[in-house]
Design an enzyme around this catalytic site. Structure first.
Site, PDB file in Angstrom:
ATOM      1  CG  ASN A 297       4.745  -1.482   1.532  1.00  8.22           C
ATOM      2  OD1 ASN A 297       5.564  -2.316   1.147  1.00  8.22           O
ATOM      3  ND2 ASN A 297       4.466  -1.304   2.808  1.00  8.22           N
ATOM      4  CG  HIS A 299       0.274   2.176   0.197  1.00  6.61           C
ATOM      5  ND1 HIS A 299      -0.379   1.160   0.858  1.00  6.61           N
ATOM      6  CD2 HIS A 299       1.395   2.399   0.938  1.00  6.61           C
ATOM      7  CE1 HIS A 299       0.291   0.818   1.932  1.00  6.61           C
ATOM      8  NE2 HIS A 299       1.365   1.550   2.002  1.00  6.61           N
ATOM      9  CB  CYS A 334      -5.333   7.401  -1.629  1.00  7.51           C
ATOM     10  SG  CYS A 334      -4.200   8.534  -0.793  1.00  7.51           S
TER      11      CYS A 334
END
Length: 395
Positions: A297, A299, A334
């Site tokens: 995805n 991340h 993050c």
């Protein structure tokens, strides 16, 4: 074995069916002769190895006449009879006693509950356990994620976008991301154990869904763990919430299962309080998000945060107690290169767990709040953005 040699020589000299077919046919018979005269025994079958080779070659000699085949058969029977006693003794001496002769394999993964749930078995591998040969919460979380992804692929096929994303949703640049997870383990499987995971999901809104898991020991049939989670849809390009199209949502709803929850309602979605710094514990140095921590995805993967959270737990707790439950709120994402700052502090055990028992041992239970954040520049100032907040219960 002399009978076999004579039979092969008779084949070479007296078989009319071989006439005019060139030296290659006789070369094949010569190979049979050399194999037959070897006089060694095949340990697996207890038959003379030369006999086995002759039988294999015989399948390919379609041009050999029937008379020659009959002679060879007589020779084989004579050879087998004379050496049967020696072959039997050799075979028996080669058998060894083993602790486990045959390992039971995990059963095939399948849809259950009228194709509204999914079941998959896993054998715990050596690299999935700690020094005590037991799995950790990291292993369990990885397996939960794997089983959920395979369930998704079973429902609507494999997509080239995102982490087990519905191909129809991918056309709208939408993916499901986890916002909350709660895992409770009564006991942890050990290396070599066979464990069954069952999972199902339900739509809970235009942009929300829930997923449940049940974890069972395949040998005892005892449920050893359970988990629940909440998911929302975001746009892969804007990284903001996005609504699922009505026709897609209706199709997804045909696969949902709403008749069971892994947890009782009063033990789910409990608020995680803010950290106060009053009872803060010393934690290790900040973590750096690595490229290898990224998932499909784009991340940092959900399980990586759990790993960072556990690093903030005091060593005396890690060494003397067992992680009974973890609750996680995923607040922001993050990416690789970010510096992640961890915090942790002692907190009270939620009353819901004390009242219901849940194998929490009163004063023997320890609870901690955990927080992971990263610094982000906002104009001329640097702000701290919380990525994850969690609570762990140790018994």
């Amino acid at each position: 074995m002399m009978g076999v040699q004579q039979s092969v020589r008779s084949v070479r000299s007296g078989c009319a069916g071989c006439a005019g077919r060139g030296p290659s046919r006789h070369a094949g018979n010569a190979r049979i002769q050399r194999s037959a005269t070897a006089g060694r025994c095949d340990v697996a079958s207890g038959l003379p190895r030369g006999t086995l080779v002759l039988r294999r070659r015989d399948r390919g000699l379609g041009a050999v006449c029937a008379a020659a085949a009959a002679v060879s058969s007589e020779s084989l029977e004579s050879s087998e009879s004379s050496e049967s006693s020696e072959s039997s003794e050799s075979s028996e001496s080669s058998m060894l006693r083993c602790a486990i002769d045959v390992w039971e394999q995990p059963k095939a993964s399948k849809m259950t509950r009228g194709s509204r749930a999914f079941e998959e078995e896993h054998r715990i591998r050596g690299y999935e356990v700690g020094p005590d040969q037991k799995t950790t919460m990291i292993t369990i979380a990885n397996l939960l994620q794997e089983v959920a992804s395979n369930h998704v692929v079973s429902m609507w096929g494999r997509s080239e976008e995102g982490f087990a994303t519905d191909p129809e949703m991918a056309k709208d640049n939408l993916i499901f991301v986890m916002t909350r997870m709660q895992v409770q383990m009564d006991s942890y499987p050990k290396w070599g154990d066979l464990v069954r995971f069952e999972t199902w999901f339900a739509m809970t809104g235009r942009m929300r869904a829930s997923r449940e898991w049940s974890i069972t020991d395949c040998v005892t049939g005892e449920r050893i763990g359970r988990a629940t989670s909440t998911w929302v849809t975001i746009n892969m390009k804007t990284r903001r919430l996005g609504k699922i199209a009505d026709h897609t949502r209706e199709r997804l709803a045909t696969f949902q299962y709403t008749e069971e929850n892994a947890f009782d309602p009063d033990m789910m979605q409990l608020k995680l309080p803010d950290l106060t710094s009053v009872t803060e514990v010393d934690v290790k140095v900040p973590q750096i998000a690595r490229v290898s921590d990224m998932d499909m995805n784009g991340h940092i993967n959900n399980v990586t945060y759990i790993n960072w959270i556990l690093e903030t737990t005091p060593e005396q707790v890690l060494g003397n107690k067992r992680l009974y439950q973890i609750e996680i709120d995923y607040k922001n994402e993050c990416t690789s290169g970010d510096l992640v700052h961890p915090r942790a502090e002692v907190c009270a055990v939620p009353e819901a767990f004390m009242e219901r028992g849940c194998r929490v041992e009163g004063d023997g239970c320890k609870a901690f709040l955990h927080s992971l954040s990263r610094n982000e520049e906002e104009g001329e100032r640097v702000a701290s953005k919380e990525l994850v907040r969690a609570r762990t219960l140790w018994v």
